[in-house]
Design an enzyme around this catalytic site. Sequence first.
Site, PDB file in Angstrom:
ATOM      1  N   CYS A 115       0.629  -1.140   0.445  1.00 45.82           N
ATOM      2  CA  CYS A 115       0.186  -0.169  -0.239  1.00 45.82           C
ATOM      3  C   CYS A 115       1.239   1.712  -0.239  1.00 45.82           C
ATOM      4  CB  CYS A 115      -0.698   0.648   0.770  1.00 45.82           C
ATOM      5  SG  CYS A 115      -2.377  -1.622   1.797  1.00 45.82           S
ATOM      6  N   HIS A 262      -3.912   6.668   0.869  1.00 45.05           N
ATOM      7  CA  HIS A 262      -4.364   5.673   0.362  1.00 45.05           C
ATOM      8  C   HIS A 262      -5.828   5.207   0.682  1.00 45.05           C
ATOM      9  CE1 HIS A 262      -4.033   1.608  -0.609  1.00 45.05           C
ATOM     10  NE2 HIS A 262      -4.248   0.911   0.989  1.00 45.05           N
ATOM     11  N   ASN A 292      -9.741  -0.929  -2.238  1.00 41.62           N
ATOM     12  CA  ASN A 292      -8.591  -0.951  -2.142  1.00 41.62           C
ATOM     13  C   ASN A 292      -7.538  -1.520  -3.203  1.00 41.62           C
ATOM     14  OD1 ASN A 292      -6.016  -1.127  -1.103  1.00 41.62           O
ATOM     15  ND2 ASN A 292      -6.645  -2.472   0.812  1.00 41.62           N
TER      16      ASN A 292
HETATM   17  O1  UT7 Z   1      -4.856  -1.438   2.786  1.00 45.61           O
HETATM   18  C1  UT7 Z   1      -4.419  -2.920   2.773  1.00 45.61           C
HETATM   19  C2  UT7 Z   1      -4.550  -2.589   4.723  1.00 45.61           C
HETATM   20  N1  UT7 Z   1      -5.805  -2.748   4.969  1.00 45.61           N
HETATM   21  C3  UT7 Z   1      -6.187  -1.997   5.395  1.00 45.61           C
HETATM   22  O2  UT7 Z   1      -6.225  -0.991   5.974  1.00 45.61           O
HETATM   23  C4  UT7 Z   1      -7.715  -2.947   6.234  1.00 45.61           C
HETATM   24  C5  UT7 Z   1      -7.766  -1.948   8.110  1.00 45.61           C
HETATM   25  N2  UT7 Z   1      -8.794  -3.484   8.319  1.00 45.61           N
HETATM   26  C6  UT7 Z   1     -10.301  -2.674   7.768  1.00 45.61           C
HETATM   27  O3  UT7 Z   1     -10.548  -1.969   7.145  1.00 45.61           O
HETATM   28  C7  UT7 Z   1     -11.346  -3.544   9.143  1.00 45.61           C
HETATM   29  O4  UT7 Z   1     -10.999  -4.370  10.111  1.00 45.61           O
HETATM   30  C8  UT7 Z   1     -11.841  -4.238   7.549  1.00 45.61           C
HETATM   31  C9  UT7 Z   1     -13.052  -3.776   6.686  1.00 45.61           C
HETATM   32  C10 UT7 Z   1     -10.691  -5.932   7.055  1.00 45.61           C
HETATM   33  C11 UT7 Z   1     -12.788  -5.169   8.725  1.00 45.61           C
HETATM   34  O5  UT7 Z   1     -13.870  -4.400   9.608  1.00 45.61           O
HETATM   35  P1  UT7 Z   1     -14.208  -4.558  10.998  1.00 45.61           P
HETATM   36  O6  UT7 Z   1     -14.646  -3.674  11.016  1.00 45.61           O
HETATM   37  O7  UT7 Z   1     -12.511  -4.250  11.631  1.00 45.61           O
HETATM   38  O8  UT7 Z   1     -14.526  -5.947  11.273  1.00 45.61           O
HETATM   39  P2  UT7 Z   1     -14.224  -7.343  11.896  1.00 45.61           P
HETATM   40  O9  UT7 Z   1     -13.006  -7.944  11.442  1.00 45.61           O
HETATM   41  O10 UT7 Z   1     -13.055  -7.153  13.136  1.00 45.61           O
HETATM   42  O11 UT7 Z   1     -15.151  -8.052  12.446  1.00 45.61           O
HETATM   43  C12 UT7 Z   1     -16.257  -8.083  12.817  1.00 45.61           C
HETATM   44  C13 UT7 Z   1     -17.605  -8.361  11.833  1.00 45.61           C
HETATM   45  C14 UT7 Z   1     -16.803 -10.251  12.495  1.00 45.61           C
HETATM   46  O12 UT7 Z   1     -17.775 -11.113  12.596  1.00 45.61           O
HETATM   47  P3  UT7 Z   1     -18.511 -11.491  14.599  1.00 45.61           P
HETATM   48  O13 UT7 Z   1     -16.952 -12.319  14.436  1.00 45.61           O
HETATM   49  O14 UT7 Z   1     -18.636 -10.172  15.374  1.00 45.61           O
HETATM   50  O15 UT7 Z   1     -19.476 -12.349  14.214  1.00 45.61           O
HETATM   51  C15 UT7 Z   1     -16.335 -10.475  11.143  1.00 45.61           C
HETATM   52  O16 UT7 Z   1     -16.853 -12.311  10.946  1.00 45.61           O
HETATM   53  O17 UT7 Z   1     -17.910  -8.520  10.337  1.00 45.61           O
HETATM   54  C16 UT7 Z   1     -17.711  -9.860  10.303  1.00 45.61           C
HETATM   55  N3  UT7 Z   1     -17.572 -10.236   8.409  1.00 45.61           N
HETATM   56  C17 UT7 Z   1     -18.479  -9.601   7.747  1.00 45.61           C
HETATM   57  N4  UT7 Z   1     -19.371 -10.076   7.122  1.00 45.61           N
HETATM   58  C18 UT7 Z   1     -20.113  -9.287   6.565  1.00 45.61           C
HETATM   59  C19 UT7 Z   1     -16.100  -9.651   8.179  1.00 45.61           C
HETATM   60  N5  UT7 Z   1     -15.887  -9.518   7.212  1.00 45.61           N
HETATM   61  C20 UT7 Z   1     -17.409  -9.845   6.198  1.00 45.61           C
HETATM   62  C21 UT7 Z   1     -17.910  -9.175   5.300  1.00 45.61           C
HETATM   63  N6  UT7 Z   1     -19.276  -9.492   5.221  1.00 45.61           N
HETATM   64  N7  UT7 Z   1     -16.926  -9.097   4.578  1.00 45.61           N
END
Ligand code: UT7
Length: 337
Positions: A115, A262, A292
């Site tokens: 990134c 980014h 992204n």
């Molecule tokens: O560019 C490279 C660098 N990367 C980044 O900067 C990414 C940084 N991180 C993020 O953008 C976020 O952490 C994500 C978008 C990847 C995830 O969002 P989050 O708000 O941190 O969600 P989480 O990983 O804490 O997951 C929350 C819930 C989980 O379910 P439970 O355990 O609460 O039941 C996940 O399983 O959301 C669930 N989940 C989804 N649900 C529907 C994770 N991905 C998805 C999805 N659709 N695509």
Amino acid sequence: MKKSIIRGSGFFVPPHIVTNQDLTEFMDTSDEWIRQRTGIHQRHWITKEDACGASDLATQAARMALDKAGWQPNDLDFIIFATLSPDIMFPGGGCLLARNLELDSTPALDIRQQCTGFLYGFATADSYIKSGLASKVLLVGAEVHSSGLDKSTRGRDVTVIFGDGAAAICIEAVDTDENVGLIASALHADGHFADTLKTELPASNLFKRLPDDLPIDDPRYYPVMDGPVIFKKAVRMLPKVTMEVLEKAGMNLSDIDLVVPHQANKRINQAFGQFLKLPEDKIFHNIEKYGNTTAASIPLALHEAIETGRIGNSGDVVLFAALGAGLTWGASLYKFP
Ligand code: UT7
């Protein structure tokens, strides 16, 4: 003194649009979740019919940037190619891009900084320019993510955020005493967090790079990410590195006309802006359209910001900032001449 001045920019995304709704056909996700958590509405992915490598997308973006600069490929004396999704293991995409541009001796360097590839690439171009090693540099970021993503529910946290695309800038050495061009860069890396975002296979650290009888859906073939850890790191480090680069440049937050960050997650960039108390309209977003695109994301956003008139007048100052796999992070300041 020689300064690095942007003479043209260009981009290319494959025509096929994949909406959030489209993703629900093969994984358990929803348009609402993706919009709320990331700000993404759609992304562009290659299809079976137009399948190609990152260097092919890069070629189209490079041609547009060269046209805008009024340059021919032969004018280039250095190519920098940033990608985490090279066409093949080796040789690097820079060589393939140079071949596509029908060049047969122009030096080409690959940058594997994910990134922050654009930030590392711009700083590298600037060093070549300042040392007199190059005077017309093409810097390209390009990714084909879609062919390597886990499109099952297992990979949903990663797969929904990534899009394919490429963007390029032409950078020229200009002799001037004015404080213009790439004014300052601050770059960092911390490999202790390498496991928070990675694709493991193929791996040269294994006795057999492609282990025998490995199931094709082995998760090590696909990118995995500890999203919340990276999210928190980004929200903390982006403001910090912004203050670092401003200090290096002897500038203040109020000197920045536009932040082109980014595009990893809209919420990260909003939190980054709020932390620095920047007005919302000073942060450029286009993640809703492209997702992204990693190494392509900053130059793609920059290209759109220039084309839509958000930035580019003489004296305008733009801040670039990114954090991603490595972990790597950084920021740079550019002033339009
Ligand atoms: O560019 C490279 C660098 N990367 C980044 O900067 C990414 C940084 N991180 C993020 O953008 C976020 O952490 C994500 C978008 C990847 C995830 O969002 P989050 O708000 O941190 O969600 P989480 O990983 O804490 O997951 C929350 C819930 C989980 O379910 P439970 O355990 O609460 O039941 C996940 O399983 O959301 C669930 N989940 C989804 N649900 C529907 C994770 N991905 C998805 C999805 N659709 N695509």
